[in-house]
Design a protein around this motif. Structure first.
Motif, mmCIF file in Angstrom:
data_model
loop_
_atom_site.group_PDB
_atom_site.id
_atom_site.type_symbol
_atom_site.label_atom_id
_atom_site.label_comp_id
_atom_site.label_asym_id
_atom_site.label_seq_id
_atom_site.Cartn_x
_atom_site.Cartn_y
_atom_site.Cartn_z
ATOM 1 N N TYR A 71 34.409 13.753 -18.411
ATOM 2 C CA TYR A 71 33.052 14.283 -18.528
ATOM 3 C C TYR A 71 31.985 13.196 -18.398
ATOM 4 C CZ TYR A 71 35.654 18.310 -20.175
ATOM 5 O OH TYR A 71 36.555 19.345 -20.249
ATOM 6 N N ALA A 72 32.352 11.958 -18.683
ATOM 7 C CA ALA A 72 31.395 10.855 -18.570
ATOM 8 C C ALA A 72 31.348 10.344 -17.135
ATOM 9 C CB ALA A 72 31.787 9.723 -19.519
ATOM 10 N N PRO A 73 30.169 10.196 -16.539
ATOM 11 C CA PRO A 73 30.068 9.639 -15.187
ATOM 12 C C PRO A 73 30.310 8.140 -15.220
ATOM 13 C CG PRO A 73 27.893 10.013 -16.071
ATOM 14 C CD PRO A 73 28.855 10.586 -17.069
ATOM 15 N N PHE A 74 30.463 7.561 -14.041
ATOM 16 C CA PHE A 74 30.856 6.157 -13.948
ATOM 17 C C PHE A 74 29.855 5.224 -14.606
ATOM 18 C CE2 PHE A 74 31.341 2.089 -11.628
ATOM 19 C CZ PHE A 74 32.658 1.832 -11.974
ATOM 20 N N GLU A 75 28.559 5.548 -14.539
ATOM 21 C CA GLU A 75 27.557 4.624 -15.090
ATOM 22 C C GLU A 75 27.658 4.498 -16.599
ATOM 23 O OE1 GLU A 75 25.288 8.561 -14.221
ATOM 24 O OE2 GLU A 75 26.818 7.309 -13.256
ATOM 25 N N GLN A 76 28.306 5.454 -17.275
ATOM 26 C CA GLN A 76 28.440 5.358 -18.723
ATOM 27 C C GLN A 76 29.597 4.462 -19.166
ATOM 28 O OE1 GLN A 76 28.232 9.717 -19.851
ATOM 29 N NE2 GLN A 76 26.752 8.896 -21.296
ATOM 30 N N GLY A 128 30.595 20.346 -6.904
ATOM 31 C CA GLY A 128 30.976 19.132 -6.199
ATOM 32 C C GLY A 128 29.813 18.175 -6.042
ATOM 33 N N HIS A 129 28.633 18.720 -5.819
ATOM 34 C CA HIS A 129 27.435 17.891 -5.692
ATOM 35 C C HIS A 129 27.127 17.197 -7.015
ATOM 36 C CE1 HIS A 129 22.920 17.632 -4.505
ATOM 37 N NE2 HIS A 129 23.573 16.569 -4.097
ATOM 38 N N ALA A 130 27.233 17.929 -8.130
ATOM 39 C CA ALA A 130 26.956 17.348 -9.444
ATOM 40 C C ALA A 130 27.985 16.295 -9.830
ATOM 41 C CB ALA A 130 26.922 18.451 -10.502
ATOM 42 N N LEU A 131 29.201 16.403 -9.269
ATOM 43 C CA LEU A 131 30.276 15.478 -9.634
ATOM 44 C C LEU A 131 30.402 14.306 -8.663
ATOM 45 C CD1 LEU A 131 33.064 17.963 -10.819
ATOM 46 C CD2 LEU A 131 31.773 16.336 -12.209
ATOM 47 N N GLN A 132 29.373 14.023 -7.901
ATOM 48 C CA GLN A 132 29.407 12.832 -7.062
ATOM 49 C C GLN A 132 29.501 11.578 -7.946
ATOM 50 O OE1 GLN A 132 29.295 12.508 -3.578
ATOM 51 N NE2 GLN A 132 29.706 14.698 -3.588
ATOM 52 N N VAL A 133 30.260 10.610 -7.490
ATOM 53 C CA VAL A 133 30.441 9.398 -8.287
ATOM 54 C C VAL A 133 29.137 8.605 -8.382
ATOM 55 C CG1 VAL A 133 31.705 7.221 -8.482
ATOM 56 C CG2 VAL A 133 32.886 9.283 -7.724
ATOM 57 N N GLU A 134 28.424 8.491 -7.278
ATOM 58 C CA GLU A 134 27.149 7.785 -7.271
ATOM 59 C C GLU A 134 26.065 8.696 -7.848
ATOM 60 O OE1 GLU A 134 26.177 4.852 -6.733
ATOM 61 O OE2 GLU A 134 27.427 3.811 -5.257
ATOM 62 N N ALA A 135 25.315 8.174 -8.831
ATOM 63 C CA ALA A 135 24.323 8.999 -9.516
ATOM 64 C C ALA A 135 23.241 9.503 -8.579
ATOM 65 C CB ALA A 135 23.697 8.214 -10.674
ATOM 66 N N TYR A 136 22.811 8.689 -7.622
ATOM 67 C CA TYR A 136 21.700 9.098 -6.768
ATOM 68 C C TYR A 136 22.104 10.189 -5.781
ATOM 69 C CZ TYR A 136 23.377 6.518 -2.632
ATOM 70 O OH TYR A 136 24.094 6.077 -1.555
ATOM 71 N N GLY A 180 24.875 2.141 2.731
ATOM 72 C CA GLY A 180 25.634 1.367 1.757
ATOM 73 C C GLY A 180 26.430 2.228 0.805
ATOM 74 N N ASP A 181 26.785 3.461 1.235
ATOM 75 C CA ASP A 181 27.484 4.388 0.345
ATOM 76 C C ASP A 181 28.884 3.922 -0.033
ATOM 77 O OD1 ASP A 181 25.283 5.948 0.488
ATOM 78 O OD2 ASP A 181 26.175 7.546 1.689
ATOM 79 N N PHE A 182 29.467 3.007 0.742
ATOM 80 C CA PHE A 182 30.834 2.578 0.472
ATOM 81 C C PHE A 182 30.914 1.565 -0.660
ATOM 82 C CE2 PHE A 182 30.891 3.835 4.985
ATOM 83 C CZ PHE A 182 31.871 4.818 4.919
ATOM 84 N N GLY A 183 29.769 1.135 -1.186
ATOM 85 C CA GLY A 183 29.775 0.152 -2.250
ATOM 86 C C GLY A 183 29.738 -1.263 -1.706
ATOM 87 N N LEU A 184 29.347 -2.192 -2.547
ATOM 88 C CA LEU A 184 29.129 -3.570 -2.108
ATOM 89 C C LEU A 184 30.409 -4.235 -1.620
ATOM 90 C CD1 LEU A 184 27.268 -5.963 -1.747
ATOM 91 C CD2 LEU A 184 27.635 -6.546 -4.144
ATOM 92 N N ALA A 185 31.478 -4.167 -2.407
ATOM 93 C CA ALA A 185 32.704 -4.879 -2.048
ATOM 94 C C ALA A 185 33.277 -4.371 -0.726
ATOM 95 C CB ALA A 185 33.738 -4.730 -3.168
#
Length: 459
Positions: A239-244, A302-310, A367-372
């Motif tokens: 239930y917690a998104p990645f930013e938490q 599915g839209h609400a459960l995107q990993v990236e918050a934006y 840059g959706d794939f992330g920095l690394a």
């Protein structure tokens, strides 16, 4: 309430007198073991609230009691701020004491957030937000006196269903009022931070039916988690998104919407979404449509459960409209705004495959794939491979065409790396170094083309 002296009422219901043994009205037995961290039956808090049984199970950050308000003769749910990893009970059985100086600092920081949360909730008057009557400080800590409801939590309700799920119309009928309440919370500049089935209470309504109520806000938990070394007690997997999961993960309305989407997913499928960190490397989340859920609702979740918050809906209203089918979730076709809620570096992970369906180059550009992944795989590795390939080309026109195409690709990868660095909330050093590499690479690319054009001019 009964005019009988509250001191002789059953502490399990505060309705009928308890003479001896088990209460004939509610079945409460005062001889049953009481949680060791709880204050004893019959204790008086703030010279106003007479404590009864413990409601539910004591959490990691607090205990909620059924209590009798002696001033207005009403039953209340009295929530005590008690982070059990930081404090202990004194010998008097009521006063709370920090375990050490360090724990004391954390305790007081969380206490401040708990009081701030209480003041905010006391100003909210919404039928789907737990009603706070007052808050007080006593026993070295603080208490919230909340409306007492009869009913069950959504978690208990789902657990009683044969397959752990409910029909789509039932889930939406329960969730839309909760989202209405969440809109009121966000309008006050406040976040819940811990939406899950256990924190949605289905209060019984006279005449039949239930009213879903959002309870147990997580400001104090988050405040302590941001300063402590362990976040394991602060987040709820699934239930917690990645930013938490990170102390410096930027949180906002989209944080609560991830959790709300996860609750809906659990209600409709009977399954809890995988923990957000696991979805970064390999996303195994199945779309809700595979469980017979309608396409608009499945897409909205599915839209609400995107990993990236934006990439999630940025307001509760947008999520509600998507659930109602009024506005299907749009693909992300813009750069995240400066105020977007940032998370740590993420890999290619989208709920229900919605991200994977987007074109590669637009996602690389954003840059959706992330920095690394953007830096090492799509910038460095491809550059090395193309460098080797250029050594094998002997035809000048072909060489120029390959260089032109590669330059276009490299510009996209460089822009994506820069944007991914802007959203990266890991070590600032990596973000700065990545941007320095981008600047250096742009200079080298320009110098390379100057050299090529100079060479062509001499031919």
């Amino acid at each position: 309430m009964s005019p009988v002296d509250p001191a002789i009422l059953c502490p399990g219901c505060f309705v009928a007198p308890l003479s001896a043994g088990v209460c004939g009205y509610c079945g409460f037995d005062p001889r049953e073991p009481r949680p060791p961290s709880a204050i004893g039956l019959g204790a008086l808090v703030g010279n106003q609230f007479l404590l009864g049984r413990v409601l539910g199970k004591p959490g990691g950050f607090g205990i909620t009691y059924l209590a009798f308000d002696r001033e207005d003769g009403q039953r209340v749910a009295l929530k005590e701020y008690m982070p059990r990893d930081l404090v202990v009970r004194a010998a008097d059985g009521s006063t709370i004491l920090p375990q050490s100086q360090e724990e004391g600092d954390l305790f007081r920081h969380g206490l401040g957030q708990f009081v701030r949360e209480a003041r905010t909730l006391a100003q909210l008057h919404h039928p789907n937000i737990v009603g706070v009557r007052r808050f007080l400080e006593a026993n070295g800590t603080a208490y919230l006196a909340m409306d007492y409801y009869r009913g069950v939590s959504l978690a208990e309700y789902l657990g009683a269903q044969p397959d752990g799920r409910v029909p789509e119309h039932t889930a939406l009928a329960l969730m839309q009022p909760v989202l209405d309440g969440l809109r009121a919370v966000h309008a006050q500049g406040f976040l819940h931070r811990d939406i899950k089935p256990a924190n949605i209470y289905l209060a019984k309504i006279e005449g039949g039916g239930v009213n879903p109520i959002l309870i147990d806000f997580g400001a104090a938990r988050t405040a302590i988690g941001e300063r402590s070394r362990s976040l394991s007690v602060v987040v709820t997997d699934g239930y917690a998104p990645f930013e938490q999961y990170h102390r410096r993960g930027r949180q906002g309305p989209a944080t609560d919407l991830y959790a709300a989407g996860a609750v809906l997913y659990r209600m409709l499928t009977g399954r809890t979404p995988p923990p957000a960190p696991e979805r970064m490397s390999r996303d195994t989340l199945e779309p809700a449509s595979r469980y017979g859920i309608s396409a608009p609702v499945s897409d909205a979740i599915g839209h609400a459960l995107q990993v990236e918050a934006y990439q999630r809906p940025q307001t509760v209203q947008l999520f509600q409209q998507a659930l109602a089918g009024a506005a299907p979730p749009p693909p992300v076709r813009h750069d995240p705004p400066a105020a977007a809620f940032r998370s740590e570096d993420t890999a290619d992970a989208g709920a229900g495959g919605s991200q994977r369906s987007q074109a590669f180059f637009p996602r690389l550009w954003r840059g959706d794939f992330g920095l690394a992944k953007t830096f090492w795989l799509y910038l460095v590795l491809v550059s090395v491979l193309v460098g080797f390939a250029l050594n094998l080309v002997e035809s000048l026109p072909v060489l120029l065409l390959v260089l032109l195409l590669f330059t276009a690709y490299r510009v996209v990868a460089l822009v994506g790396t820069w944007r991914a660095a802007d959203r990266f909330t890991g070590s600032k050093v990596w973000g700065v170094l990545s941007k320095l590499v981008v600047v250096g690479d742009v200079a080298m690319t320009l110098w390379g083309w100057v050299a090529v054009l100079t060479l062509l001019g001499e031919l």
